[in-house]
Scaffold this motif. Sequence first.
Motif, PDB file in Angstrom:
ATOM      1  N   LEU A 178       0.847  -1.194   0.000  1.00 11.63           N
ATOM      2  CA  LEU A 178       0.000   0.000   0.000  1.00 11.63           C
ATOM      3  C   LEU A 178       0.880   1.241   0.000  1.00 11.63           C
ATOM      4  O   LEU A 178       1.955   1.258   0.612  1.00 11.63           O
ATOM      5  N   THR A 179       0.425   2.291  -0.669  1.00 13.53           N
ATOM      6  CA  THR A 179       1.187   3.538  -0.721  1.00 13.53           C
ATOM      7  C   THR A 179       0.257   4.723  -0.508  1.00 13.53           C
ATOM      8  O   THR A 179      -0.965   4.613  -0.671  1.00 13.53           O
ATOM      9  N   ASP A 180       0.846   5.863  -0.149  1.00 11.71           N
ATOM     10  CA  ASP A 180       0.056   7.082  -0.023  1.00 11.71           C
ATOM     11  C   ASP A 180       0.031   7.824  -1.351  1.00 11.71           C
ATOM     12  O   ASP A 180       0.475   7.302  -2.383  1.00 11.71           O
ATOM     13  N   GLU A 181      -0.486   9.041  -1.338  1.00 11.99           N
ATOM     14  CA  GLU A 181      -0.631   9.801  -2.582  1.00 11.99           C
ATOM     15  C   GLU A 181       0.702  10.160  -3.226  1.00 11.99           C
ATOM     16  O   GLU A 181       0.764  10.498  -4.420  1.00 11.99           O
ATOM     17  N   ASN A 182       1.800  10.065  -2.451  1.00 13.44           N
ATOM     18  CA  ASN A 182       3.129  10.365  -2.978  1.00 13.44           C
ATOM     19  C   ASN A 182       3.884   9.113  -3.406  1.00 13.44           C
ATOM     20  O   ASN A 182       5.056   9.195  -3.800  1.00 13.44           O
TER      21      ASN A 182
ATOM     22  N   ASP B 245       7.707   3.667   7.253  1.00 17.57           N
ATOM     23  CA  ASP B 245       7.095   2.344   7.365  1.00 17.57           C
ATOM     24  C   ASP B 245       7.863   1.246   6.637  1.00 17.57           C
ATOM     25  O   ASP B 245       7.903   0.104   7.096  1.00 17.57           O
ATOM     26  N   TYR B 246       8.476   1.580   5.503  1.00 21.75           N
ATOM     27  CA  TYR B 246       9.106   0.523   4.710  1.00 21.75           C
ATOM     28  C   TYR B 246      10.263  -0.142   5.444  1.00 21.75           C
ATOM     29  O   TYR B 246      10.601  -1.306   5.177  1.00 21.75           O
TER      30      TYR B 246
ATOM     31  N   ASP C 110       4.737  -6.585   2.764  1.00 19.35           N
ATOM     32  CA  ASP C 110       5.490  -5.526   3.444  1.00 19.35           C
ATOM     33  C   ASP C 110       6.885  -5.995   3.803  1.00 19.35           C
ATOM     34  O   ASP C 110       7.871  -5.239   3.682  1.00 19.35           O
TER      35      ASP C 110
ATOM     36  N   ASP D 111      10.374   6.201  -1.550  1.00 21.34           N
ATOM     37  CA  ASP D 111      10.629   5.719  -0.192  1.00 21.34           C
ATOM     38  C   ASP D 111      12.037   6.086   0.266  1.00 21.34           C
ATOM     39  O   ASP D 111      12.238   6.505   1.412  1.00 21.34           O
TER      40      ASP D 111
ATOM     41  N   VAL E 135       2.894   2.750   2.966  1.00 20.15           N
ATOM     42  CA  VAL E 135       2.224   2.793   4.261  1.00 20.15           C
ATOM     43  C   VAL E 135       1.949   1.355   4.675  1.00 20.15           C
ATOM     44  O   VAL E 135       1.644   0.504   3.835  1.00 20.15           O
ATOM     45  N   SER E 136       2.080   1.080   5.935  1.00 17.27           N
ATOM     46  CA  SER E 136       1.937  -0.293   6.422  1.00 17.27           C
ATOM     47  C   SER E 136       0.557  -0.849   6.101  1.00 17.27           C
ATOM     48  O   SER E 136      -0.459  -0.169   6.228  1.00 17.27           O
ATOM     49  N   SER E 137       0.521  -2.107   5.703  1.00 15.32           N
ATOM     50  CA  SER E 137      -0.750  -2.776   5.433  1.00 15.32           C
ATOM     51  C   SER E 137      -1.347  -3.385   6.686  1.00 15.32           C
ATOM     52  O   SER E 137      -2.462  -3.902   6.666  1.00 15.32           O
TER      53      SER E 137
END
Length: 365
Positions: free
Chosen positions: A156-160, A231-232, A269, A308, A164-166
């Motif tokens: 999962l990722t944000d708008e950038n 998060d990564y 992840d 990231d 982000v953690s699943s």
Amino acid sequence: MFRLKRCWILLTYPAALILLLASSLSPAFSEGYALTVYRWISRAGNAVTGLLPFSLAEVLVVLVIAAAIAVLILWIVRLIRSRGRRARIFGRGILNLFCAVGIVLFLFTISCGINYGRYTFAEISGLPIRESTVDELADLCRELAAEVNDAHEEILTDENGVMVSSFTSVGEAAEAARQTYDGLADSYPTLTAGYIAPKPVMASRFMSLCDITGIFFPFTFEANVNVDVPDYSIPATMCHELSHLRGYMREDEANFLAYLACRESSFADFRYSGAMLAFVYTNNALISADSELGNEIFRTLCDGAQADFAANSAYWKQFEGPVSEISSTVNDAYLKANRQEDGVRSYGRMVDLLLADYRHRHGLS
């Protein structure tokens, strides 16, 4: 009689030094200790502290610092007020300090110090370490870049585009780390399953200030993780600290084992985090050998992975300063004191293990 009893505590010094000397002279002694005595006490200690939903190590550090300050103040006050007994009070205070340090040294020795002298994981697993060509390094780097890109498609990722953690909570991610690491036990008997999941640290922001992503606390047998970082990087850090919990104290080995666990994980992840960890060390090594080729391979990373790395750099840049420098210096001294002669540079020797594993998997050894 009371002073005599305290003097017996000073025997912890020669006891610890004898054990450390034996471990430095005989890897067989250290390996035997790690697989028997250490395994028993670490699993028992980890099971007990695992009953607590928080990091006992974090609480103990705060309490010990507070207690040390209080005792120091009381000692100084007594010295000021006791004119006729100052020499006796001063001597008793120094003796108490030496006794306390001796106890800590001995506990450190039996809970992790001896393990620094054990056989390397490369020796145990049959991975021959040798000099490698730039072409081999580049091939490994390309493979890791492909692993990063493949795993990124499942996270999962944000708008950038930043991961982000699943997982719904840090606790769920920690349990996934436990399951992920336990999966190595069948293939690698020295990586025993059955340890409790790593624990998040409440003061994670302070850990970042000190340039620390995780820490194995040998006195409570807990793997503690900074969860304020991007998060990564958290899944690989969790597995790194679980490597220390299993008695592999060298930083290069802990990083390699973290990658190994993440690579085989059923959680995207973790696969992504482990591949990112391995890629950054390998690519840095390649850039040192051939900057043009290293940068060329770096540009093959998907936009999300590059985002990231950029977010990670921005995160750590805000903590640059004297505190992080002092922490790095202390960590460097600690590693060298425990026979990791390269100090913080020993983290980079992970690449030798990655190359050995690469050759083994592709039948190139």
